[in-house]
Design an enzyme around this catalytic site. Structure first.
Site, short mmCIF file in Angstrom:
data_model
loop_
_atom_site.label_atom_id
_atom_site.label_comp_id
_atom_site.label_asym_id
_atom_site.label_seq_id
_atom_site.Cartn_x
_atom_site.Cartn_y
_atom_site.Cartn_z
N GLU A 92 36.66 44.71 -4.18
CA GLU A 92 37.26 45.36 -5.55
C GLU A 92 35.74 46.09 -5.96
O GLU A 92 35.07 45.16 -5.99
CB GLU A 92 37.51 44.13 -6.15
N CYS A 105 31.05 47.58 -11.51
CA CYS A 105 30.77 46.08 -10.97
C CYS A 105 31.36 46.30 -9.51
O CYS A 105 32.45 46.53 -9.65
CB CYS A 105 31.67 45.17 -11.66
N CYS A 112 31.89 36.94 2.72
CA CYS A 112 30.55 36.22 1.82
C CYS A 112 30.27 35.35 2.37
O CYS A 112 30.95 34.66 2.83
CB CYS A 112 29.48 36.51 0.48
N CYS A 116 28.66 29.93 -1.58
CA CYS A 116 28.59 28.79 -2.92
C CYS A 116 30.18 28.84 -3.35
O CYS A 116 30.92 29.00 -3.05
CB CYS A 116 28.41 29.86 -4.04
N CYS A 119 32.80 29.72 -5.77
CA CYS A 119 32.55 31.45 -5.38
C CYS A 119 33.83 32.19 -4.44
O CYS A 119 33.42 31.21 -2.88
CB CYS A 119 32.00 32.02 -5.39
N CYS A 343 35.07 38.19 -9.54
CA CYS A 343 34.85 37.43 -8.75
C CYS A 343 35.62 36.94 -7.14
O CYS A 343 35.44 35.91 -7.04
CB CYS A 343 34.88 36.05 -9.53
#
Ligand code: SAH
Ligand code: SF4
Length: 377
Positions: A92, A105, A112, A116, A119, A343
């Site tokens: 995105e 952004c 990823c 985390c 996240c 996010c």
């Protein structure tokens, strides 16, 4: 022979590519300007290039686009695009306008590997690195689409600020990131100021040092905790690069950075890292060590996290402790409430591999979901 994707090339690489076609450097500059400044992807339309060069480009190169899965526009001007990057993965890109500037952004990876706890991209796991061309395409697409949809005057640009805060850890995709940053900065590319291109990292210490040497843009570091015990738990990469090493790298980075401070991002998690004692520990951790600003991010909840957003009063009290210690602190405000979230949430849902492709296609014309979007205040 597979065609070269011209979006993969920074200007020096474009010059080398054109040299390989027997063309002079100024021709490379022309092609690069057509592509990035005018948004022209069709070589036949690059009218001041010799026909022979246009033919050579058509034979050896292409401008590789990403399929657009959806576009969501918020009443406040925020726009979010979801792109298909193959194998059921989506990324995105979000445009956030305010009175002074237009911020884009940008994502650096599908998924990823850092993982985390707070996240949703991290919860998906890692799928793959984006190529330079896929990183640049997000800016190419947004800039040229927005110029049309916002009816901008000739010479006016839509995006004047880029933050690498979409999906992925940019410093774990370093080789693709740096040429993309160079194209963002190049006067023949997007001509963005170094101060207006920000790499956000969870703390890949050796790559912070390399970025300082290769392409020092503004740096944001996702801190989220004042001590290693808590940070080990929230940001697993901390076990490899603990806070003391991270802060030392931040200090070194400032020698070359375009700004004289580092931005620390801090996601506010109810009962986890948001007490006044945490704020005091944070202030004494960074004070006299790294010139910095804090950006407090209200947690954007998602079901699998088991975490809750800190109440507003706790965020305000936390900010006050930092401010009283002389540290400039902002609280990220919510934008784009009427469209899908940032996010990694939307793409996170798409990424689930069971029938992902079918659901991606089904979503193309599907309705918007309503999740609040967090953006910089
Ligand atoms: N990997 C990089 C950049 C992408 S994440 C990094 O971690 O810095 C961009 C920012 O979004 C980071 O500061 C991250 O901590 C924050 N973030 C991630 N998930 C979030 C969530 N659920 N709510 C609020 N902020 C979140
Ligand atoms: Fe990766 Fe950044 Fe999400 Fe951590 S916060 S999992 S580093 S994208």
């Amino acid at each position: 022979m597979t065609a070269i994707n011209l979006l993969d090339l920074d200007l020096e690489e474009m010059a080398a590519f054109c040299a390989g076609l027997g063309e002079k450097r100024y021709r490379a500059v022309q092609v690069y300007r057509w592509l990035h400044q005018k948004g022209q992807a069709d070589f036949a339309q690059m009218s001041d290039l010799a026909k022979s060069l246009r033919d050579k480009l058509a034979g050896a190169a292409e401008v590789r686009t990403l399929a657009l899965l959806s576009e969501h526009r918020s009443a406040d001007g925020t726009v979010k695009w979801l792109f298909d990057v193959g194998s059921g993965n989506a990324i995105e890109t979000v445009f956030i306008p305010d009175d002074e500037r237009g911020t884009l952004c940008v994502s650096s990876q599908a998924g990823c590997a850092v993982g985390c706890r707070f996240c949703s991209t991290g919860h998906q796991g890692f799928s793959r690195n984006l190529t330079t061309g896929e990183i640049v395409y997000q800016l190419w697409f947004a800039e040229h689409r927005l110029r049309k949809t916002l009816n901008l005057a000739a010479g006016e640009r839509a995006v004047d600020n880029v933050v690498m805060m979409g999906m992925g850890e940019p410093l774990q995709n370093y080789a693709a990131l740096v040429p993309a940053l160079r194209t963002m900065l190049d006067d023949h590319g997007y001509g963005l100021s170094r101060r207006r291109v920000t790499v956000s990292t969870s703390g890949v210490v050796p790559m912070i040092d390399r970025l300082r040497l290769d392409c020092p843009v503004a740096l944001a570091v996702s801190l989220h905790a004042p001590d290693d015990r808590l940070r080990d738990d929230l940001v697993p990469l901390n076990r490899k690069y603990p806070i003391a090493e991270l802060l030392a790298a931040c200090g070194r980075y400032l020698d070359a950075a375009p700004r004289d401070f580092i931005t620390f991002e801090y996601c506010m998690l109810d009962g986890v890292n948001d007490s006044p004692a945490h704020a005091r520990a944070l202030a004494s951790l960074v004070r006299h060590r790294v010139p910095c600003k804090f950006n407090l991010i209200p947690f954007n909840p998602f079901p699998q996290s088991g975490l809750v957003r800190s109440p507003r009063e706790r965020v305000l009290a936390f900010a006050k402790v930092l401010q009283d210690a002389g540290i400039v602190t902002t609280i990220r405000k919510t934008r784009g409430d009427d469209i899908d979230a940032a996010c990694g949430q939307l793409a996170g849902e798409v990424q689930d591999r069971t029938n992902a492709r079918e659901r991606l296609l089904a979503r193309r014309d599907g309705p918007s979901r309503v999740i609040p979007l967090q953006v910089q205040a």
